[in-house]
Design a protein around this motif. Structure first.
Motif, PDB file in Angstrom:
ATOM      1  N   ASN A 337      33.466  39.606  39.034  1.00 10.48           N
ATOM      2  CA  ASN A 337      33.949  40.973  39.293  1.00 10.48           C
ATOM      3  C   ASN A 337      32.828  41.997  39.129  1.00 10.48           C
ATOM      4  OD1 ASN A 337      36.512  40.222  39.903  1.00 10.48           O
ATOM      5  ND2 ASN A 337      37.418  40.777  37.932  1.00 10.48           N
ATOM      6  N   ASP A 366      28.655  46.518  33.676  1.00 12.04           N
ATOM      7  CA  ASP A 366      28.062  46.633  35.014  1.00 12.04           C
ATOM      8  C   ASP A 366      27.836  48.095  35.374  1.00 12.04           C
ATOM      9  OD1 ASP A 366      30.342  47.772  36.628  1.00 12.04           O
ATOM     10  OD2 ASP A 366      31.329  45.895  36.016  1.00 12.04           O
ATOM     11  N   GLY A 370      33.245  51.181  39.116  1.00 12.73           N
ATOM     12  CA  GLY A 370      34.169  51.676  38.093  1.00 12.73           C
ATOM     13  C   GLY A 370      35.620  51.645  38.565  1.00 12.73           C
ATOM     14  N   GLY A 395      39.323  39.683  47.516  1.00 12.65           N
ATOM     15  CA  GLY A 395      39.792  39.166  46.231  1.00 12.65           C
ATOM     16  C   GLY A 395      41.290  38.985  46.319  1.00 12.65           C
ATOM     17  N   THR A 396      41.873  38.462  45.246  1.00 13.19           N
ATOM     18  CA  THR A 396      43.315  38.192  45.284  1.00 13.19           C
ATOM     19  C   THR A 396      44.100  39.066  44.316  1.00 13.19           C
ATOM     20  OG1 THR A 396      43.016  36.532  43.595  1.00 13.19           O
ATOM     21  CG2 THR A 396      42.945  35.784  45.883  1.00 13.19           C
ATOM     22  N   GLY A 399      42.898  37.217  39.273  1.00 13.80           N
ATOM     23  CA  GLY A 399      41.936  36.792  38.247  1.00 13.80           C
ATOM     24  C   GLY A 399      42.153  37.398  36.871  1.00 13.80           C
ATOM     25  N   LEU A 400      42.230  38.728  36.793  1.00 19.35           N
ATOM     26  CA  LEU A 400      42.338  39.361  35.478  1.00 19.35           C
ATOM     27  C   LEU A 400      43.689  39.096  34.818  1.00 19.35           C
ATOM     28  CD1 LEU A 400      40.522  42.797  35.906  1.00 19.35           C
ATOM     29  CD2 LEU A 400      39.783  40.817  34.585  1.00 19.35           C
ATOM     30  N   SER A 424      31.665  49.649  34.505  1.00 16.18           N
ATOM     31  CA  SER A 424      32.742  49.147  33.643  1.00 16.18           C
ATOM     32  C   SER A 424      32.168  48.240  32.569  1.00 16.18           C
ATOM     33  CB  SER A 424      33.742  48.326  34.456  1.00 16.18           C
ATOM     34  OG  SER A 424      34.145  49.026  35.594  1.00 16.18           O
ATOM     35  N   PHE A 426      33.775  45.096  30.279  1.00 20.01           N
ATOM     36  CA  PHE A 426      34.904  44.226  29.933  1.00 20.01           C
ATOM     37  C   PHE A 426      34.479  43.395  28.737  1.00 20.01           C
ATOM     38  CE2 PHE A 426      38.174  44.341  33.223  1.00 20.01           C
ATOM     39  CZ  PHE A 426      37.558  45.173  34.154  1.00 20.01           C
TER      40      PHE A 426
HETATM   41  P1  ADP Z   1      40.274  40.320  42.391  1.00 22.56           P
HETATM   42  O1  ADP Z   1      38.887  40.587  41.978  1.00 22.56           O
HETATM   43  O2  ADP Z   1      40.499  38.975  42.947  1.00 22.56           O
HETATM   44  O3  ADP Z   1      40.857  41.404  43.236  1.00 22.56           O
HETATM   45  P2  ADP Z   1      41.002  40.645  39.589  1.00 22.56           P
HETATM   46  O4  ADP Z   1      42.297  40.419  38.936  1.00 22.56           O
HETATM   47  O5  ADP Z   1      39.816  39.927  39.060  1.00 22.56           O
HETATM   48  O6  ADP Z   1      41.247  40.346  41.123  1.00 22.56           O
HETATM   49  O7  ADP Z   1      40.731  42.192  39.523  1.00 22.56           O
HETATM   50  C1  ADP Z   1      41.766  43.114  39.839  1.00 22.56           C
HETATM   51  C2  ADP Z   1      41.200  44.406  40.372  1.00 22.56           C
HETATM   52  O8  ADP Z   1      40.521  45.079  39.313  1.00 22.56           O
HETATM   53  C3  ADP Z   1      40.159  44.229  41.423  1.00 22.56           C
HETATM   54  O9  ADP Z   1      40.734  44.142  42.707  1.00 22.56           O
HETATM   55  C4  ADP Z   1      39.314  45.481  41.271  1.00 22.56           C
HETATM   56  O10 ADP Z   1      39.909  46.549  41.994  1.00 22.56           O
HETATM   57  C5  ADP Z   1      39.400  45.803  39.801  1.00 22.56           C
HETATM   58  N1  ADP Z   1      38.209  45.338  39.024  1.00 22.56           N
HETATM   59  C6  ADP Z   1      38.065  44.211  38.321  1.00 22.56           C
HETATM   60  N2  ADP Z   1      36.874  44.137  37.720  1.00 22.56           N
HETATM   61  C7  ADP Z   1      36.198  45.252  38.075  1.00 22.56           C
HETATM   62  C8  ADP Z   1      34.883  45.780  37.772  1.00 22.56           C
HETATM   63  N3  ADP Z   1      34.007  45.131  36.998  1.00 22.56           N
HETATM   64  N4  ADP Z   1      34.556  46.972  38.323  1.00 22.56           N
HETATM   65  C9  ADP Z   1      35.430  47.655  39.105  1.00 22.56           C
HETATM   66  N5  ADP Z   1      36.673  47.203  39.422  1.00 22.56           N
HETATM   67  C10 ADP Z   1      37.061  46.022  38.918  1.00 22.56           C
END
Ligand code: ADP
Length: 433
Positions: A337, A366, A370, A395-396, A399-400, A424, A426
């Motif tokens: 991400n 990163d 943001g 993306g889907t 993940g998070l 961001s 994490f």
């Molecule tokens: P995916 O990346 O497959 O869309 P995730 O669940 O990993 O799904 O992330 C959900 C959403 O959170 C992403 O679509 C993105 O909009 C946001 N996101 C995640 N990590 C970051 C990051 N490091 N910086 C900015 N936005 C992020």
């Protein structure tokens, strides 16, 4: 006697009659029949004061109700013609030495007929609020004069009658409170039972949903793998049968198919995690080598996105207790991400530190795009692809959500802070060994 002359001639009604009646009714003592507690007082009163008759009267709206009587036998009288009405009306004691010669009372039924009273002395039953409920009386069939201190004793005993009434009222209130507390406890346990049933139902519905997802994902994977397999055969096209545009179509099929397969895999993963069907193999291991491995695996992707990934963990000595392959998956997810949602020339760092000797915290920062504050709350909700409209990054959105559930199942926690346009951070806290 001077007290005789102070009293009004008629049968006065107290100015606060309605409130007085309310107070009387609240004691719930009218028409309740004889009771030993009150009989004891009238008996004692007659003995102590050396008179043949003693009684407790309660003055209702238009009648006099005898609660207890000693030495005579009447239970009710008309309010208007009763001597007690005068006591209640004035809220003061009344002494009549010889009713047969008293112009106010000589025609009263208790004087002209049974029990032919001549002597009468009464003290009002005064509540703490000052309402006069009735009287405690002594009487005789012969005229009499009042002995020294008699009125005092009568008033004291009248106060004992009111004390008894007060005690009963307090008891009733206590019972009412206890029963209302009991009802509240019952209601609370009923609500708790309902809540746990609703929770159980929700969990069951969630499990059913996860099982359905797992089932359907499996059914989708099989034909999709066949499509991808044939597309790969076509892509190789060793004999050069495909035109340039057909080759592009095959490329599109492969790309779309792989994305779809990725989505199905993530869905399957989330469904497994949500239905708690992930087998975790907990072990204690050093975190630093895992981080290097993870950074190494993403080198190609970082190059593709023109993002520099800096591993600041070096050979940090922290050891965690968790499922190693799941932690690797988690860190990969955060790094992916951080690279994906970044800008060409941007950077990503990964570091590790110990928190309160309880957690090992892995921090991924990163310099990316943001996350808008308004969207931050939904970040861990599945299928939330924040700002997909503006970034166009693939993306889907699973993940998070999966990462959070996984971390929690391993006894850890995940969190983040972010500023739109700046970057961001994490972090994942894992149990320290
Ligand atoms: P995916 O990346 O497959 O869309 P995730 O669940 O990993 O799904 O992330 C959900 C959403 O959170 C992403 O679509 C993105 O909009 C946001 N996101 C995640 N990590 C970051 C990051 N490091 N910086 C900015 N936005 C992020």
């Amino acid at each position: 006697m001077s007290q005789d002359s102070q009293l009004p001639a008629g049968a006065p009604i107290p100015s606060d009659e309605e409130q007085r009646l309310c107070a009387l009714y609240e004691y719930q003592v009218l028409d309740t029949g004889p009771e030993e507690e009150f009989d004891r007082i009238t008996r004692l009163c007659a003995w102590l004061l050396g008179v043949p008759i003693s009684f407790i009267s309660l003055v209702d709206r238009d009648r006099l109700c005898v609660k207890s009587i000693y030495g005579a036998d009447f239970t009710e009288a008309n309010r208007e013609s009763s001597l007690c009405t005068h006591v209640v009306g004035a809220g003061q004691p009344l002494i009549v030495h010889d009713a047969s010669v008293d112009s106010r009372f000589k025609d009263a039924p208790v004087v002209t007929a049974e029990p032919y009273l001549r002597f009468y002395a009464a003290a009002p039953l005064l509540t703490p609020e000052g309402y006069s409920l009735g009287t405690l009386c002594i009487a005789d069939r012969a005229p009499r004069r009042l002995g020294n201190g008699t009125l005092d004793v009568l008033q004291q005993l009248a106060a004992v009658v009111v004390d008894e009434l007060e005690l009963r009222a307090a008891n009733r209130r206590l019972h009412a409170e206890q029963s209302s507390a009991h009802h509240k406890t019952l209601e609370l346990s009923r609500l708790q039972a309902e809540l746990s049933q609703a929770k159980e139902e929700a969990e069951q519905a969630n499990r059913a949903k996860s099982e359905f997802l797992a089932g359907i994902s499996h059914e989708l994977r099989t034909p999709l793998n066949a499509v991808l397999g044939f597309a790969q055969v076509l892509e190789q096209d060793t004999e050069g049968h495909l035109t340039a545009s057909q080759a592009r179509y095959v490329e599109q099929i492969l790309k779309g198919g792989r994305n779809l397969l990725n989505l199905i895999d993530e869905l399957l993963e989330l469904a497994r995690i949500e239905s708690s069907r992930v087998d975790l193999h907990e072990q204690c291991f050093e975190i630093a080598p895992l981080l290097s491995e993870s950074v190494h695996m993403l080198e190609a992707m970082a190059q593709e996105y023109d993002v520099t990934v800096l591993n600041k963990a070096g050979d940090a000595a922290q050891t965690v207790c968790a499922d190693r392959s799941r932690v690797l998956q988690l860190v990969q997810n955060l790094l992916t991400n951080a690279i994906k949602y970044n800008r060409p020339g941007g950077w990503v760092t990964i570091e590790v530190r110990s928190v309160a000797s309880v957690w090992v915290r892995v921090v991924v920062s990163d310099s990316g795009i943001g996350i808008p504050v308004a969207r931050q709350r939904e970040l861990f909700h599945p299928f939330n692809r924040l700002g997909r409209e503006s970034t166009g990054i693939e993306g889907t959105g699973v993940g998070l959500a999966a990462a959070q559930r996984l971390v929690e199942q391993m006894g850890g926690q995940i969190s983040f802070s972010s500023e739109e346009g700046v970057g961001s951070v994490f972090w994942v806290d894992l149990p320290q060994a």
